[in-house]
Design a protein around this motif. Structure first.
Motif, mmCIF file in Angstrom:
data_model
loop_
_atom_site.group_PDB
_atom_site.id
_atom_site.type_symbol
_atom_site.label_atom_id
_atom_site.label_comp_id
_atom_site.label_asym_id
_atom_site.label_seq_id
_atom_site.Cartn_x
_atom_site.Cartn_y
_atom_site.Cartn_z
ATOM 1 N N ILE A 37 1.284 -0.936 0.449
ATOM 2 C CA ILE A 37 -0.078 0.117 0.767
ATOM 3 C C ILE A 37 1.040 1.380 0.058
ATOM 4 C CG2 ILE A 37 -1.943 1.690 1.610
ATOM 5 C CD1 ILE A 37 -2.738 -1.329 2.511
ATOM 6 N N PRO A 38 1.331 2.300 -0.618
ATOM 7 C CA PRO A 38 2.066 3.567 -1.184
ATOM 8 C C PRO A 38 1.861 3.841 0.447
ATOM 9 C CG PRO A 38 -0.491 3.554 -2.435
ATOM 10 C CD PRO A 38 -0.791 2.177 -2.017
ATOM 11 N N ASN A 39 2.938 4.239 0.648
ATOM 12 C CA ASN A 39 3.791 5.630 1.417
ATOM 13 C C ASN A 39 4.194 6.327 1.743
ATOM 14 O OD1 ASN A 39 5.219 3.745 4.184
ATOM 15 N ND2 ASN A 39 3.855 2.436 3.058
ATOM 16 N N TYR A 40 4.782 5.798 0.973
ATOM 17 C CA TYR A 40 6.379 6.679 0.577
ATOM 18 C C TYR A 40 7.148 7.473 0.049
ATOM 19 C CZ TYR A 40 11.284 7.364 -0.129
ATOM 20 O OH TYR A 40 12.476 7.180 -0.125
ATOM 21 N N PRO A 41 6.963 8.708 -0.090
ATOM 22 C CA PRO A 41 8.102 8.707 2.177
ATOM 23 C C PRO A 41 7.699 9.606 2.466
ATOM 24 C CG PRO A 41 8.891 11.019 -0.357
ATOM 25 C CD PRO A 41 7.608 10.147 -0.444
ATOM 26 N N LYS A 44 3.091 8.461 5.372
ATOM 27 C CA LYS A 44 1.341 8.164 5.003
ATOM 28 C C LYS A 44 0.629 6.944 4.136
ATOM 29 C CE LYS A 44 1.187 12.265 7.986
ATOM 30 N NZ LYS A 44 0.847 13.761 8.209
ATOM 31 N N ILE A 45 -0.271 6.883 3.964
ATOM 32 C CA ILE A 45 -1.005 6.212 3.362
ATOM 33 C C ILE A 45 -1.799 7.129 2.417
ATOM 34 C CG2 ILE A 45 -2.872 4.495 2.439
ATOM 35 C CD1 ILE A 45 -2.275 2.476 5.234
ATOM 36 N N PHE A 46 -1.434 6.695 1.117
ATOM 37 C CA PHE A 46 -2.134 7.558 -0.008
ATOM 38 C C PHE A 46 -2.973 8.277 0.315
ATOM 39 C CE2 PHE A 46 1.773 8.354 -3.219
ATOM 40 C CZ PHE A 46 2.949 8.367 -2.042
ATOM 41 N N ARG A 72 5.450 3.473 7.294
ATOM 42 C CA ARG A 72 6.688 3.618 7.747
ATOM 43 C C ARG A 72 6.477 4.657 8.675
ATOM 44 N NH1 ARG A 72 10.429 4.049 3.302
ATOM 45 N NH2 ARG A 72 11.841 5.555 4.453
ATOM 46 N N GLY A 73 5.600 5.545 8.674
ATOM 47 C CA GLY A 73 5.874 6.425 9.823
ATOM 48 C C GLY A 73 6.651 7.502 9.755
#
Length: 406
Positions: A37-41, A44-46, A72-73
Motif C-alpha cells: 500500500i503506497p506510503n513512501y516517503p 502516510k497511506i496515500f 513507515r511513519g
C-alpha cells in the motif's frame, strides 16, 4: 512471457519499478506487480488507498496486487523495521495464493531496499520453481550499517546470512553498478550469476514537460541539486561549500527535494546567513524535473566517502545526463568514473568541500559554448548507456536466454 514483479514500492510512489512494469507490458508481456500500500516517503497511506481500498488494480494493462503493510511513519528505525517485515509477511501470504492461481515464467525482485522484499519471490521459487531475477540496487547489510547506523555484529551477521540465502536462490543477480560485483562475490561465489543492468532516467525527465510551472528561481549561476536530501548525499559538505561561496552573490545553490537532512539544511542556512545564495524549493513530482533542469547551469551530485557509496552510481546521475547538463560530482568510485568517462563535467573527492567550492567558481566562469558542449557530452553518454528502451531490451534478452536454458 508471464512476469511477476515483486517490489515494496510502486505507482503512485516514484520508483524504477514503474518504468520496468509499464515498459515490459507495452512490449507484449503479461505483467503482474505484487507491491504494498503506497506510503513512501511521507509515511502516510496515500489518499485513495487503504486496507480495504484499491488493493487490486489495473494500470496501463499491468495487474497490480497490493499486500497489507504497516506504514513507515516518521521513518524511525523500529518503525521502518516493522514496515519492512510487515510487507514481507503479508506479501508472502498473498504470493502463495497468487501462485495457486497462476504460473509465472519469471519473477523480478526490484530491491532499492529493504532486502526483505525478496521473501515472496523466495517462497514462489521454493514451491513452484519459478526463476527469480534479483535486481540489486542497494547492498545489504552494508547499507544497513552505513545509512541505518546499525553496528551490532549479531544483527549484521544475521542479515548477511539472509542476503547469501537470497543470492544463492536467485537465477540471476542484476546489478546497477559494476562496483557491486566485488561486494556480492565477497559473500560467496556468485560471479556467474551477476549481470550488469544499470538504472535509466525516466522518460518524464529525458523527454519530459519543460513547461511545467515553476516557482520563481534566483538570478545568477545556478548550481542545482535535485533528489533525496539524506545522510548519504552529504549535505554537510554541500553547505560548507556554500558557506565558502557566500560572498559570491552570482553563485546560487538551488536545492529541489526533501528528506531527513532538510531540518539540518534549513538551520544551517539560517545560522550562517545563506538565504541570498541557497534556495530550498521543496519536493516536486518527477514530471517537473525537466523544467527545473532546463533552468540550471550545472547539476550537482554528491555522496559521502564510504566504501558502499564508492560502489554506487546515484540514480540522479542518469537523470542529469539525460537532461543534457554539465555535472559537478563530489563523490568517489563508480559515479565519479562515469562523469570522467562521459567528459561531461568535473569531479572532486567525496567530502572535499574546499575543492567543490573552487570547482564551482571555475565552471561558473566557463563560456556558454563550453557548458553546452559538456551538456551534449552528458546526453550522448546517456543515449549510449542509460536509455530506458535499451535497458529493457537487454533485460528481455537476459530473460529469454535463461528461459531457453531451463
Amino acid at each position: 512471457m508471464k512476469i511477476l514483479i515483486v517490489t515494496q514500492y510502486f505507482f503512485p510512489e516514484n520508483f524504477k519499478s514503474n518504468d520496468l512494469a509499464f515498459e515490459l507490458q507495452k512490449r507484449g508481456h503479461e505483467v503482474t506487480v505484487l507491491t504494498g500500500i503506497p506510503n513512501y516517503p511521507e509515511g502516510k497511506i496515500f489518499e485513495g488507498y487503504g486496507i480495504f481500498k484499491s488493493r487490486s488494480q489495473v494500470m496501463k494493462g499491468v495487474k497490480v496486487k497490493r499486500a497489507f503493510l504497516i506504514p513507515r511513519g516518521n521513518g524511525g528505525g523500529v518503525r521502518l523495521l516493522i514496515n519492512y517485515y510487515s510487507f514481507a509477511l503479508f506479501a508472502s501470504i498473498k504470493a502463495f495464493f497468487m501462485g495457486l492461481n497462476k504460473k509465472y515464467d519469471a519473477i523480478i525482485v526490484h530491491e532499492p531496499s529493504p532486502i526483505m522484499q525478496y521473501y515472496p519471490a523466495y517462497l514462489l521459487n521454493k514451491i513452484w520453481k519459478t526463476p527469480v531475477y534479483f535486481w540489486v540496487m542497494d547492498l545489504w547489510p552494508e547499507s544497513l550499517a552505513v545509512a541505518g547506523g546499525i553496528s551490532n555484529k549479531f544483527v549484521l551477521s544475521y542479515f548477511t546470512r539472509v542476503v547469501v540465502k537470497f543470492y544463492t536462490n536467485a537465477e540471476k543477480i542484476l546489478i546497477t553498478s559494476k562496483g557491486f560485483r566485488e561486494s556480492i562475490n565477497n559473500k560467496g561465489n556468485f560471479n556467474e550469476k551477476i549481470v550488469y543492468f544499470p538504472n535509466w532516467a525516466e522518460d518524464s525527465i529525458s523527454e519530459g514537460n519543460k513547461d511545467f510551472p515553476l516557482p520563481e528561481l534566483p538570478i545568477g549561476f545556478k548550481v542545482m541539486f535535485a533528489g533525496n536530501i539524506g545522510e548519504a548525499q552529504d549535505l554537510d559538505s554541500i553547505m560548507q561549500a556554500a558557506l565558502q561561496l557566500r560572498s559570491d552573490k552570482n553563485i546560487k545553490f538551488v536545492i529541489v527535494g526533501d528528506g531527513r537532512k532538510m531540518s539540518f539544511v534549513k538551520s544551517f542556512i539560517a545560522e550562517n546567513d545563506l538565504s541570498e545564495t541557497v534556495f530550498l524549493l521543496g519536493r516536486y513530482p518527477v514530471e517537473a524535473m525537466s523544467s527545473f533542469f532546463e533552468k540550471a547551469d550545472v547539476m550537482l551530485v554528491t555522496l559521502k566517502n564510504d566504501p558502499i557509496f564508492n560502489l554506487t552510481v546515484p540514480a540522479k546521475l542518469q537523470a542529469y545526463m539525460s537532461a543534457s547538463k554539465p555535472i559537478i560530482g563530489m563523490l568517489n568510485g563508480e559515479g565519479a568514473a562515469n562523469i570522467l568517462e562521459a567528459n561531461c563535467g568535473f569531479t572532486v573527492s567525496a567530502g572535499d568541500y574546499d575543492s567543490l567550492a573552487k570547482t564551482i567558481i571555475k565552471i561558473s566562469k566557463l563560456s556558454e559554448d563550453v557548458l553546452e558542449e559538456l551538456g551534449n557530452s552528458s546526453r550522448l553518454y546517456y543515449e549510449r548507456n542509460f536509455r530506458l528502451s535499451n535497458c529493457i531490451s537487454n533485460l528481455e534478452l537476459i530473460l529469454q536466454q535463461n528461459q531457453q536454458n531451463l
